[in-house]
Design a protein around this motif. Structure first.
Motif, PDB file in Angstrom:
ATOM      1  N   UNK A  49      -7.617  11.114 -14.615  1.00 34.02           N
ATOM      2  CA  UNK A  49      -8.453  11.184 -13.416  1.00 34.02           C
ATOM      3  C   UNK A  49      -8.838   9.785 -12.938  1.00 34.02           C
ATOM      4  N   UNK A  50      -9.202   8.921 -13.888  1.00 33.96           N
ATOM      5  CA  UNK A  50      -9.563   7.541 -13.538  1.00 33.96           C
ATOM      6  C   UNK A  50      -8.362   6.805 -12.953  1.00 33.96           C
ATOM      7  N   UNK A  51      -7.158   7.117 -13.466  1.00 37.35           N
ATOM      8  CA  UNK A  51      -5.960   6.485 -12.938  1.00 37.35           C
ATOM      9  C   UNK A  51      -5.719   6.835 -11.483  1.00 37.35           C
ATOM     10  N   UNK A  58      -6.699   1.356  -4.685  1.00 40.02           N
ATOM     11  CA  UNK A  58      -5.682   0.339  -4.402  1.00 40.02           C
ATOM     12  C   UNK A  58      -4.951   0.650  -3.096  1.00 40.02           C
ATOM     13  N   UNK A  59      -4.705   1.934  -2.839  1.00 48.72           N
ATOM     14  CA  UNK A  59      -4.041   2.310  -1.593  1.00 48.72           C
ATOM     15  C   UNK A  59      -4.938   2.007  -0.396  1.00 48.72           C
ATOM     16  N   UNK A  78       0.287   6.065  -6.566  1.00 46.20           N
ATOM     17  CA  UNK A  78      -0.621   7.198  -6.477  1.00 46.20           C
ATOM     18  C   UNK A  78       0.117   8.504  -6.766  1.00 46.20           C
ATOM     19  N   UNK A  79       1.312   8.651  -6.211  1.00 51.76           N
ATOM     20  CA  UNK A  79       2.094   9.862  -6.478  1.00 51.76           C
ATOM     21  C   UNK A  79       2.412   9.999  -7.971  1.00 51.76           C
ATOM     22  N   UNK A  80       2.718   8.869  -8.608  1.00 54.21           N
ATOM     23  CA  UNK A  80       3.018   8.882 -10.050  1.00 54.21           C
ATOM     24  C   UNK A  80       1.783   9.291 -10.858  1.00 54.21           C
ATOM     25  N   UNK A  81       0.633   8.791 -10.459  1.00 52.71           N
ATOM     26  CA  UNK A  81      -0.605   9.116 -11.172  1.00 52.71           C
ATOM     27  C   UNK A  81      -0.962  10.589 -11.008  1.00 52.71           C
TER      28      UNK A  81
END
Length: 342
Positions: A49-51, A58-59, A78-81
């Motif tokens: 969740x923090x990631x 960052x985005x 973001x998609x990876x996270x």
């Protein structure tokens, strides 16, 4: 009075440095992270969740700056996270059945001795190493551990998770992409009850007590050595050769002789528990030690790397008392000698 004013200035500057500048510098070099969490399922959900939250920030920063390349990179991250959060939550959900199940020790013995002893030794039960450490390290990338103490070092929850999927349990899945696989295969194809049986057997054969050195040897020495500490029985080299462990990890793991002093207890508490908190993307796996075992590792690092800690801490108050007494006598002597001048 002038001396007292000077003393007051020195004390004030010292306190400002100690309580202001030093903590600020430390916070910049070692950003605050959440404390060690030995409930690994909850910890992984929280870190995932923090990631996502960090990737979203960052985005937003990238969009504010308006650099297209950075925006696209932040979107990919973001998609990876988001995808990883789904993966890790599903992973721990699939572990729940085996974690809750009561294991059959006899069946677990049969499963472990037929599935695991091709790579792992269990010296205490008459299953020696198939290969020496150097050969095993060359074959697998890192020397496989003896399983006789696994039930002592790790909790049931972590053992279940690691048997099912070693890469996800140890938080090293980012290393095993593009066809690369963890040297230990996952057993997530196995029924949950059988995984529980295997863990029950490992728990049943584990020793009730282990020394700090024994815990360190089984948990850390496959990758790390201790060569330069104050040790009565000589140095300890890593079981895996430098060339093999460097190839497996991407870099040579550090010697831990003075790590307790260079890094400190607080850093090690969180780093051993979850290396990604302190160094995101590191190849160092989450070892998965129980709270008790982790503390024993840290205690051992203190024993060999900071053996004078107790003496040093005992001397500190005595030295401060000496300084205070000396300062009083110095002031009285000065007042006596220079009274007429003032």
């Amino acid at each position: 009075m002038r001396e007292l004013k000077i003393l007051a200035v020195v004390v004030a500057l010292t306190l400002i440095t100690y309580w202001g500048v030093e903590p600020f510098a430390h916070s910049q070099m070692h950003p605050h992270v959440s404390p060690a969490n030995f409930d690994f399922a909850a910890a992984d959900k929280e870190s995932a969740k923090e990631g996502i939250e960090k990737a979203q920030k960052d985005l937003a920063d990238a969009e504010k700056a308006g650099v297209e390349k950075n925006i696209n990179g932040a979107k990919v991250t973001l998609d990876e996270k988001v995808e990883f959060e789904k993966t890790i939550n599903a992973f721990w959900a699939t572990n729940e059945e085996a974690i809750k199940a009561t294991g059959d020790i006899a069946n677990g013995e049969m499963l472990v001795t037929t599935n695991c002893t091709a790579c792992h030794s269990i010296e205490s039960k008459g299953f020696p190493q198939i290969m020496d450490n150097a050969t095993a390290g060359s074959a697998y990338g890192v020397t496989p551990p003896d399983l006789g103490s696994a039930g002592k070092l790790y909790t049931k929850e972590y053992l279940v998770a690691f048997i099912n999927n070693p890469a996800l349990a140890s938080k090293t899945s980012h290393k095993f992409v593009d066809g690369k696989v963890h040297p230990m295969p996952g057993y997530d194809w196995m029924p949950a009850q059988e995984v529980a049986d295997m863990v029950a057997y490992l728990k049943s054969i584990a020793p009730n007590e282990m020394t700090n050195k024994e815990i360190f040897t089984d948990a850390c020495q496959r990758c790390h050595g201790i060569k330069y500490a104050d040790m009565k029985d000589g140095s300890m080299s890593a079981f895996t050769t430098n060339a093999d462990i460097k190839n497996y990890m991407g870099k040579l793991p550090p010697d831990l002789s003075q790590h307790i002093r260079s890094r400190g207890v607080d850093f090690l508490q969180t780093f051993i528990n979850d290396p990604q908190k302190q160094l995101e993307g590191t190849a160092m796996p989450r070892v998965g030690l129980s709270q008790e075992s982790q503390q024993q590792v840290i205690n051992y690092l203190e024993e060999v790397g900071d053996s004078k800690k107790a003496q040093r801490e005992e001397l500190g108050p005595k030295f401060l008392i000496y300084l205070v007494v000396f300062a009083i006598f110095a002031f009285l002597w000065k007042a006596s000698r220079w009274r007429d001048v003032h």
